[in-house]
Design an enzyme around this catalytic site. Structure first.
Site, PDB file in Angstrom:
ATOM      1  N   VAL A 128      27.514 114.141  96.801  1.00  0.00           N
ATOM      2  CA  VAL A 128      26.593 112.982  97.912  1.00  0.00           C
ATOM      3  C   VAL A 128      25.138 112.909  97.294  1.00  0.00           C
ATOM      4  CG1 VAL A 128      25.898 111.742  99.701  1.00  0.00           C
ATOM      5  CG2 VAL A 128      27.919 113.479  99.907  1.00  0.00           C
ATOM      6  N   PRO A 129      25.136 111.542  95.672  1.00  0.00           N
ATOM      7  CA  PRO A 129      24.425 111.884  95.045  1.00  0.00           C
ATOM      8  C   PRO A 129      23.242 110.840  95.782  1.00  0.00           C
ATOM      9  CG  PRO A 129      25.801 110.285  94.576  1.00  0.00           C
ATOM     10  CD  PRO A 129      26.346 110.654  96.141  1.00  0.00           C
ATOM     11  N   CYS A 130      22.194 112.314  96.671  1.00  0.00           N
ATOM     12  CA  CYS A 130      20.983 111.160  96.767  1.00  0.00           C
ATOM     13  C   CYS A 130      19.678 111.418  96.124  1.00  0.00           C
ATOM     14  CB  CYS A 130      20.492 112.354  98.587  1.00  0.00           C
ATOM     15  SG  CYS A 130      20.077 114.328  97.806  1.00  0.00           S
ATOM     16  N   HIS A 131      20.482 112.188  94.627  1.00  0.00           N
ATOM     17  CA  HIS A 131      18.883 112.127  93.736  1.00  0.00           C
ATOM     18  C   HIS A 131      19.165 110.828  92.901  1.00  0.00           C
ATOM     19  CE1 HIS A 131      23.144 112.712  91.758  1.00  0.00           C
ATOM     20  NE2 HIS A 131      22.546 112.382  90.403  1.00  0.00           N
ATOM     21  N   ARG A 132      19.927 109.916  93.168  1.00  0.00           N
ATOM     22  CA  ARG A 132      19.932 108.418  92.885  1.00  0.00           C
ATOM     23  C   ARG A 132      19.094 107.297  94.010  1.00  0.00           C
ATOM     24  NH1 ARG A 132      26.167 109.115  92.012  1.00  0.00           N
ATOM     25  NH2 ARG A 132      26.786 109.960  89.906  1.00  0.00           N
TER      26      ARG A 132
END
Length: 164
Positions: A128-132
């Protein structure tokens, strides 16, 4: 039964947990796994097919051949947090989004800080790409209770521009 698997990646050893039906956590840092293990009965498993599938997909992601994950996921959170996590999965590989844009997408344009808190509570970073999610000024900000260097590794892997 809760199980976990250790996966060697360019970011170091990551730990993935499963409840047998869903992937429930991805730990970027060893101490977070220890906290989880103290509260839950978890044992290491190399036989869990779901954990093996998650390992394969993570390896493909780090090799640059996987852009999206297709795993059954389960996180517990508030209705707002779940909306944020869903919005995160809709940010395409190689692109970024601001906290403000996520707040708008969830129907709460003034909830920018709450979006940041929901990101921090994301138990499935990378998948779940919270780094984006970056600041409105293009600056890289904190990363899911982990080292900001780990976020930088992921942004660089996906060739997402940011400011330090």
């Amino acid at each position: 039964m809760n199980a976990y698997k250790s996966v060697s990646t360019p970011m170091g050893i990551l730990r993935i947990t499963s409840d047998g039906t869903y992937i429930t956590n991805l730990f970027l840092m060893e101490e977070h796994l220890h906290d989880f293990m103290e509260k839950n009965q978890v044992q290491e498993s190399s036989e869990d097919p779901l954990l093996n599938k998650a390992e394969k997909q993570l390896n493909e992601y780090f090799a640059g051949t996987r852009k999206d994950f297709s795993l059954p996921l389960k996180q517990k959170g508030t209705a707002f947090q779940e909306k944020v996590w869903q919005a995160l999965t809709e940010i395409p590989y190689g692109t970024s989004c601001t906290y403000q844009a996520i707040a708008v997408k969830t129907g709460n344009p003034k909830a920018v800080r709450a979006v940041g808190q929901a990101n921090r509570k994301n138990n499935l970073p990378i998948i779940v790409p919270c780094h984006r999610v970056i600041g409105a000024n293009g600056r890289m900000t904190g990363y899911a209770g982990a080292n900001v260097h780990l976020k930088q590794v992921l942004l660089d892997l996906e060739k997402i521009p940011y400011k330090m």
